[in-house]
Design a protein around this motif. Structure first.
Motif, PDB file in Angstrom:
ATOM      1  N   VAL B  39       0.826  -1.147   0.047  1.00 19.90           N
ATOM      2  CA  VAL B  39       0.098  -0.039   0.080  1.00 19.90           C
ATOM      3  C   VAL B  39       0.814   1.316  -0.202  1.00 19.90           C
ATOM      4  O   VAL B  39       1.347   1.874   1.086  1.00 19.90           O
ATOM      5  N   SER B  40       1.131   1.527  -1.039  1.00 24.81           N
ATOM      6  CA  SER B  40       1.958   3.041  -1.268  1.00 24.81           C
ATOM      7  C   SER B  40       1.044   3.812  -2.197  1.00 24.81           C
ATOM      8  O   SER B  40       1.659   3.592  -3.506  1.00 24.81           O
ATOM      9  N   THR B  41       0.233   4.675  -2.168  1.00 20.00           N
ATOM     10  CA  THR B  41      -0.522   5.527  -2.832  1.00 20.00           C
ATOM     11  C   THR B  41       0.500   6.874  -3.070  1.00 20.00           C
ATOM     12  O   THR B  41       0.915   7.520  -2.187  1.00 20.00           O
ATOM     13  N   TYR B  42       0.654   7.094  -4.392  1.00 19.37           N
ATOM     14  CA  TYR B  42       1.475   8.018  -5.052  1.00 19.37           C
ATOM     15  C   TYR B  42       0.744   9.258  -4.983  1.00 19.37           C
ATOM     16  O   TYR B  42      -0.444   9.125  -5.501  1.00 19.37           O
TER      17      TYR B  42
END
Lengths: 201, 258
Positions: B39-42
């Motif tokens: 989960v790494s939202t840009y």
């Protein structure tokens, strides 16, 4: 490697990929996370931020602004963002007026690129922060995608298997081998499409 | 004749390593590790009056590929395990059991045998890793797939990264296999070496060791990297190239088969 065996292996590999996506999604269920940051709008101006990706499921967006701030929050999906940028047409999936700090709950049915737009209705420059809380859990859209991948894999391996069976048997009908292959592939495809539509329903 | 023999060797080795269920197991392990939710939202500010939809699509595609590249590093351990098995099967096992003597009794050179075996080990890992990464990238933001197909530089960068990672792993495992000559030593030794490298890079902060150096390669390929990143990413590649050349020279000139 003959073509029938080749397609059978490709189908098996695709099915395995689909199954692994399915199980990796179920096994971890995705932890919760928060994304966001500071924003600043000019007098009656707008501020926009692109998020890639926002995952499916329920979310809440926290907007911290001065009490005197009034504005509108818009959330655009990928198509909506394109239409907004190209033609200036606003077709948000969510539109909410607010005054002061607020908390808005919303849910997304699919992961993807989304744009958050805050439009200021006050005649002075304003600053604030936004934070989107993404809750963990099984992602239904990912499960659906993995089911599609599995279905495609099974279809390909089914076609490969059918080709293998047809080639290993002498024809007992009036059809040529190519016609028989085409007919078998068609029957399998129709079968899988019906199963797929049944699952989707 | 030698070229022809090389192709025959290569096709034989490829048939060996691509037989059921090696690629299937690789695919399963890679997919499971790569698809564990990262989960790494840009997020990026955009000026609505000054941006085109093409630029937004390009930005999304760049993020998708970058995330795929980043996720590829988590496939390090499965790659190490399977790389050790392939290296051992292709070299040490055949040296130990005298199968290599049978290979060399045909009118072929040691070079052709080495290159075909090395290439087959590389290809089986590279093809499966690339497949997994492409699946990940295309499923990350599904609306974006058409852009990724038409702008192939992003997917090619991803495949280059997969090639570099596979090159490092295969070079280490194959050289271990050739220099040890024993299947058991090669299998355990090469995996232990790669595992120790991972522990060292994580615990001691030695960012020029794999898999930490792979992150530098990702940054170099997808963002403008610094000199230290260039150093970190090239050390493992140079060392892998040295190992590949050394094992090639040893195999083709010094290796004596009893």
């Amino acid at each position: 490697m003959n073509m029938a065996r080749f397609w059978f292996r490709i189908g098996v590999c695709t099915t395995i990929i689909g199954l692994c996506i399915f199980f990796s999604n179920i096994a971890t269920q995705g932890p919760s996370s928060t994304v966001g940051g500071q924003f600043s709008t000019g007098p009656n101006g707008t501020w926009a931020e692109l998020y890639v990706p926002l995952l499916s499921g329920s979310k809440e967006i926290r907007i911290n602004v001065p009490r005197s701030f009034e504005g509108t929050l818009y959330i655009f999906d990928y198509e909506g963002t394109k239409r907004l940028v190209e033609d200036g047409i606003r077709e948000p999936i969510l539109e909410e007026n607010f005054k002061g700090s607020t908390l808005v709950d919303f849910a997304l049915s699919r992961r993807g690129a989304y744009t958050i737009v805050i439009e200021s209705h006050v005649p002075q420059t304003s600053q604030g922060t936004t934070g989107i809380v993404q809750k963990g859990g099984i992602k239904a859209d990912m499960l659906q995608d993995s089911a599609i991948v599995i279905l495609v894999g099974l279809t390909i391996s089914g076609i490969g298997g059918a080709l293998k069976i047809i080639r290993s048997h002498k024809p007992t009908h009036n059809l040529s081998q190519k016609q028989a292959c085409a007919l078998a592939c068609l029957e399998i495809a129709v079968g899988f499409v019906s199963i797929g539509s049944f699952i989707c329903e | 004749m030698t070229d022809n023999r090389f192709l025959m060797n290569l096709s034989w080795e490829l048939k060996n390593l691509f037989r059921f269920p090696f690629p299937e197991i690789l695919l399963a392990l890679f997919t499971f590790t790569v698809f564990l939710p990262h989960v790494s939202t840009y997020s990026a500010d955009i000026n609505l009056n000054d941006v085109s939809s093409q630029e937004i699509t390009g930005q999304i595609a760049h993020v998708s590929t970058y995330q795929g590249a980043f996720a590829s590093v988590s496939a390090y351990l499965p790659l190490a395990v399977l790389g050790s098995i392939f290296g051992t099967l292709a070299f040490a096992y055949e040296i130990e059991n005298g199968l290599l003597m049978v290979h060399l009794s045909h009118p072929t050179s040691k070079r052709a045998v080495f290159l075909s075996k090395w290439l087959s080990c590389f290809l089986v890992a590279f093809v499966t890793l690339s497949c997994t990464l492409l699946f990940f990238t295309f499923l990350y933001v599904p609306e974006n797939s058409f852009y990724l197909i038409t702008n192939s530089h992003l997917t090619l960068s991803l495949m280059l990264l997969a090639a570099m990672e596979t090159f490092v792993i295969v070079s280490v495992t194959v050289s271990f296999s050739i220099f040890s000559r024993k299947a058991s030593v090669s299998l355990v030794g090469s995996f232990a070496t790669l595992y120790i490298l991972q522990l060292l890079s994580q615990t001691s902060g030695l960012s020029y060791l794999p898999p930490a150096s792979f992150y530098s390669q990702v940054e170099l390929l997808f963002h403008a990297g610094s000199l230290s990143m260039l150093f970190n990413s090239s050390i493992s590649l140079v060392f892998a190239a040295f190992l590949a050349v050394a094992s090639y020279l040893y195999f083709s000139r010094r290796l004596e088969l009893a």
